[in-house]
Scaffold this motif. Structure first.
Motif, mmCIF file in Angstrom:
data_model
loop_
_atom_site.group_PDB
_atom_site.id
_atom_site.type_symbol
_atom_site.label_atom_id
_atom_site.label_comp_id
_atom_site.label_asym_id
_atom_site.label_seq_id
_atom_site.Cartn_x
_atom_site.Cartn_y
_atom_site.Cartn_z
ATOM 1 N N VAL A 45 -5.759 -4.501 6.360
ATOM 2 C CA VAL A 45 -5.032 -4.003 7.544
ATOM 3 C C VAL A 45 -5.717 -2.776 8.127
ATOM 4 N N SER A 101 -3.332 10.527 8.700
ATOM 5 C CA SER A 101 -4.250 11.352 7.913
ATOM 6 C C SER A 101 -5.570 11.563 8.666
ATOM 7 N N SER A 127 -2.765 1.688 -6.902
ATOM 8 C CA SER A 127 -3.290 2.698 -6.002
ATOM 9 C C SER A 127 -4.044 3.736 -6.803
ATOM 10 N N ARG A 128 -4.819 4.532 -6.101
ATOM 11 C CA ARG A 128 -5.529 5.626 -6.752
ATOM 12 C C ARG A 128 -4.545 6.596 -7.398
ATOM 13 N N SER A 129 -3.531 6.991 -6.661
ATOM 14 C CA SER A 129 -2.529 7.938 -7.170
ATOM 15 C C SER A 129 -1.378 7.165 -7.811
ATOM 16 N N SER A 174 -7.683 -0.105 10.332
ATOM 17 C CA SER A 174 -7.651 0.129 11.778
ATOM 18 C C SER A 174 -9.016 -0.067 12.439
ATOM 19 N N HIS A 220 2.090 6.012 -7.849
ATOM 20 C CA HIS A 220 3.272 5.833 -7.003
ATOM 21 C C HIS A 220 4.357 5.086 -7.776
ATOM 22 N N GLY A 268 -0.343 3.991 0.005
ATOM 23 C CA GLY A 268 -0.078 5.214 0.777
ATOM 24 C C GLY A 268 0.952 4.942 1.870
ATOM 25 N N PHE A 315 0.941 3.649 4.833
ATOM 26 C CA PHE A 315 1.029 2.369 5.531
ATOM 27 C C PHE A 315 1.397 1.222 4.590
ATOM 28 N N THR A 320 -5.924 0.416 1.696
ATOM 29 C CA THR A 320 -6.599 1.686 1.407
ATOM 30 C C THR A 320 -7.150 2.276 2.692
ATOM 31 N N SER A 321 -7.575 3.524 2.598
ATOM 32 C CA SER A 321 -8.169 4.178 3.759
ATOM 33 C C SER A 321 -9.461 3.465 4.142
HETATM 34 N N1 LIG Z 1 -0.653 4.570 9.258
HETATM 35 C C1 LIG Z 1 -0.704 3.679 10.220
HETATM 36 O O1 LIG Z 1 0.033 3.802 11.200
HETATM 37 C C2 LIG Z 1 -1.631 2.497 10.140
HETATM 38 C C3 LIG Z 1 -1.486 1.429 11.051
HETATM 39 C C4 LIG Z 1 -2.325 0.328 10.952
HETATM 40 C C5 LIG Z 1 -3.298 0.293 9.982
HETATM 41 N N2 LIG Z 1 -3.444 1.347 9.109
HETATM 42 C C6 LIG Z 1 -4.490 1.265 8.090
HETATM 43 O O2 LIG Z 1 -3.844 1.224 6.838
HETATM 44 C C7 LIG Z 1 -4.636 1.868 5.844
HETATM 45 C C8 LIG Z 1 -3.815 2.942 5.136
HETATM 46 O O3 LIG Z 1 -3.466 3.913 6.078
HETATM 47 P P1 LIG Z 1 -2.514 5.155 5.727
HETATM 48 O O4 LIG Z 1 -1.809 5.534 6.966
HETATM 49 O O5 LIG Z 1 -1.718 4.862 4.522
HETATM 50 O O6 LIG Z 1 -3.480 6.408 5.421
HETATM 51 P P2 LIG Z 1 -5.032 6.490 4.973
HETATM 52 O O7 LIG Z 1 -5.285 7.925 4.748
HETATM 53 O O8 LIG Z 1 -5.879 5.796 5.949
HETATM 54 O O9 LIG Z 1 -5.085 5.722 3.600
HETATM 55 C C9 LIG Z 1 -4.332 6.159 2.504
HETATM 56 C C10 LIG Z 1 -4.479 5.170 1.401
HETATM 57 O O10 LIG Z 1 -5.840 5.096 0.981
HETATM 58 C C11 LIG Z 1 -5.930 5.382 -0.420
HETATM 59 N N3 LIG Z 1 -7.155 6.124 -0.674
HETATM 60 C C12 LIG Z 1 -7.635 7.158 0.019
HETATM 61 N N4 LIG Z 1 -8.806 7.583 -0.497
HETATM 62 C C13 LIG Z 1 -9.056 6.800 -1.574
HETATM 63 C C14 LIG Z 1 -10.117 6.765 -2.524
HETATM 64 N N5 LIG Z 1 -11.158 7.595 -2.449
HETATM 65 N N6 LIG Z 1 -10.041 5.824 -3.482
HETATM 66 C C15 LIG Z 1 -9.002 4.969 -3.531
HETATM 67 N N7 LIG Z 1 -7.990 4.958 -2.668
HETATM 68 C C16 LIG Z 1 -8.018 5.879 -1.690
HETATM 69 C C17 LIG Z 1 -4.683 6.190 -0.720
HETATM 70 O O11 LIG Z 1 -4.362 6.029 -2.071
HETATM 71 P P3 LIG Z 1 -3.297 6.958 -2.830
HETATM 72 O O12 LIG Z 1 -2.042 6.948 -1.996
HETATM 73 O O13 LIG Z 1 -3.079 6.212 -4.111
HETATM 74 O O14 LIG Z 1 -3.890 8.302 -2.983
HETATM 75 C C18 LIG Z 1 -3.660 5.551 0.184
HETATM 76 O O15 LIG Z 1 -3.157 4.384 -0.372
HETATM 77 C C19 LIG Z 1 -5.855 2.436 6.562
HETATM 78 O O16 LIG Z 1 -6.935 1.545 6.431
HETATM 79 C C20 LIG Z 1 -5.405 2.476 8.006
HETATM 80 O O17 LIG Z 1 -6.491 2.366 8.908
HETATM 81 C C21 LIG Z 1 -2.629 2.427 9.158
#
Ligand SMILES: NC(=O)c1ccc[n+]([C@@H]2O[C@H](COP(=O)([O-])OP(=O)(O)OC[C@H]3O[C@@H](n4cnc5c(N)ncnc54)[C@H](OP(=O)(O)O)[C@@H]3O)[C@@H](O)[C@H]2O)c1
Ligand SMILES: NC(=O)c1ccc[n+]([C@@H]2O[C@H](COP(=O)([O-])OP(=O)(O)OC[C@H]3O[C@@H](n4cnc5c(N)ncnc54)[C@H](OP(=O)(O)O)[C@@H]3O)[C@@H](O)[C@H]2O)c1
Lengths: 279, 279
Positions: B108, B232, B48-50, B110, B52, B27, B29, B82-83
């Motif tokens: 990684v 998200s 990934s689930r979706s 949060s 890409h 996703g 990140f 992943t989330s």
């Molecule tokens: N964004 C930031 O600034 C940031 C900074 C530091 C750490 N993080 C951490 O990085 C991780 C990803 O964050 P993000 O910003 O990309 O958004 P997110 O909404 O926290 O996670 C999105 C990711 O999770 C996957 N996902 C969601 N629901 C799922 C399910 N039921 N089964 C399998 N996969 C699932 C999505 O897959 P698909 O895309 O394939 O649907 C996508 O890859 C999180 O743990 C977050 O805490 C994020």
């Protein structure tokens, strides 16, 4: 003695002249404004509840402990920089018969309907009235006033030259000059400035401090808390007590927090209760 | 094939080598991190689930819809992006017998205690585990990672070379590298990151927008709201549901707001009730 000059600011081409400005309330904000006014060649006198004579001496400002003598200085402008809470008492204690007429009264209070109402009630009708709010202070306006907002309402203006010369103090420094009714100001400021101060006070109440793992946005919040807490509690409570829209915005803040919390709790229940999450 | 290089970063003098990194969860990140890793010469695969696969193709990343085939790529590192909410399901569905051993697992998320617990329970004991939290994202880390915080906990590390090479991805970009327990992270992050996200969600719930008379601090809040809302809702609710300190901080926020409100109301009563204000 008071030469008419043409402004060099690109934001306005109005002419202006140096003014004799008497400041009532020589606290943080009065002091801050006076420094720019002096640099622009205006001549300043001041009076205040407390004795600021030493500081005034250093700045080249005549300070009068006595209001009668202060008023005798024959100012073009009387600038009210007292706290919001004290405005009514301060204005009611002015011996207006000592004033050289006509004089432009200007206030800079961070709420606007309240001083407008008080001043329209108390000021002799011969006096002009300009209600203003410079949307910045010693922190945000330290390095430059360029692009900072300056709100004003020309409540009762007959001497255009004096009013325009006063506004040029800010226009020449690059402020974004916004003519707006006092009511419109208060509506917007309750949702912006009062809300910002409230959040800063809440963070301070929580004793939120910088951590070793700050995100950038969190660092921004800590800084916002710190700069806002430099304002007096009188100022914050004035924003609340004398802006009729503030109570509603405080309520909106509470309701929004409750909503955010409820959404989190609902989501948590969905996640933790398999019978819900299986749907 | 994987040359050992000496880092050019001033913040660390460790050596590093290019890694084969498999990203689970591609996703926002995961995509953001992958771009820097590719620039540094690491070779990336993703699942990934979706789907890409188009984006991955454009980035030069091998994308596998099928987890079994993804694992056969013989990665040095499996990076869980992943989330927070889906981590447990995702990890429990990994067919670990397909893994080339040894592999370093890195997350990684949060929040940190939750993935540490889940991974210690589910990972075969031969696998190394590094729990990390880059305290930045696509917004705050867009232009540079210099000085941004990177928290990590070396939960179970035997292959120092791989672990160190992974950490160098961030150290070489100038991140401030902070070794810290997952528990300590969660305690601090509940008071900083979760609080920041909560305030942003509350401002969004209130539909707070820029006004013509913004102060600088209010502009800062509006911007904070906007950048935070790019995350998200899954991320925000994960910060709450899987950080055991978050509920307490939400309570602290409510109590502090109530206190600030009560102080304002008390002050208002003092001001408006002459019998009190005369004291
Ligand atoms: N964004 C930031 O600034 C940031 C900074 C530091 C750490 N993080 C951490 O990085 C991780 C990803 O964050 P993000 O910003 O990309 O958004 P997110 O909404 O926290 O996670 C999105 C990711 O999770 C996957 N996902 C969601 N629901 C799922 C399910 N039921 N089964 C399998 N996969 C699932 C999505 O897959 P698909 O895309 O394939 O649907 C996508 O890859 C999180 O743990 C977050 O805490 C994020
Ligand atoms: N600070 C800012 O950034 C800022 C920005 C825009 C507008 N303003 C407005 O400017 C005004 C002054 O603000 P401030 O920051 O200097 O702090 P403040 O606490 O709002 O006001 C301090 C001033 O009020 C006077 N004062 C307080 N209580 C008084 C009383 N009972 N009787 C007589 N005078 C009293 C003080 O006099 P002494 O010093 O003599 O005790 C001092 O001059 C306020 O109306 C505020 O809303 C402030």
């Amino acid at each position: 003695m008071c030469p008419t000059m043409s402004t060099t600011s690109s934001s306005s081409s109005s002419s202006w002249r140096t003014l004799k400005i008497g400041i009532i309330g020589f606290g943080t904000f009065g002091q801050f404004l006076s420094k720019t006014m002096i640099k622009q060649g205006h001549s300043i006198t001041a009076t205040s509840r407390s004795d600021h004579s030493q500081l005034c001496h250093d700045l080249g400002i005549s300070f009068y402990r006595d209001m009668d003598r202060f008023l005798e200085a024959e100012n073009d402008v009387i600038l009210l920089c007292t706290s919001i809470l004290s405005l009514s008492n301060v204005v009611n204690s002015i011996p207006f018969h000592h004033l050289k007429l006509p004089t432009l009264f200007v206030d800079v209070l961070s709420v606007k309907e309240h001083p407008k109402e008080v001043l329209l009630q108390v000021l002799p009708p011969e006096l002009d009235l300009l209600c203003t709010h410079p949307m910045f202070g010693p922190e945000s306006g330290r390095d430059s006033w360029e692009g900072l907002n300056f709100m004003y309402d020309r409540v009762r203006i007959r001497d255009e030259a004096v009013c325009s010369s006063f506004l040029q103090i800010f226009a020449r420094k690059g402020c974004k000059m916004l003519e707006m009714s006092c009511e419109e100001h208060d509506k917007l400021a309750a949702r912006s400035q009062f809300l910002t101060h409230t959040i800063a006070r809440v963070l301070s109440e929580m004793k939120v401090e910088s951590t070793p793992i700050d995100t950038k946005n969190f660092q921004t919040l800590v800084q916002l808390k710190e700069t806002t807490m430099n304002n007096s509690y009188d100022l914050f409570s004035g924003l609340f007590i004398h802006n009729k829209y503030a109570q509603e915005e405080l309520k909106n803040l509470e309701v929004a927090l409750e909503k955010v919390k409820q959404n989190l709790l609902d989501r948590m229940n969905e996640e933790l209760d398999p019978s819900v999450s299986k749907h």
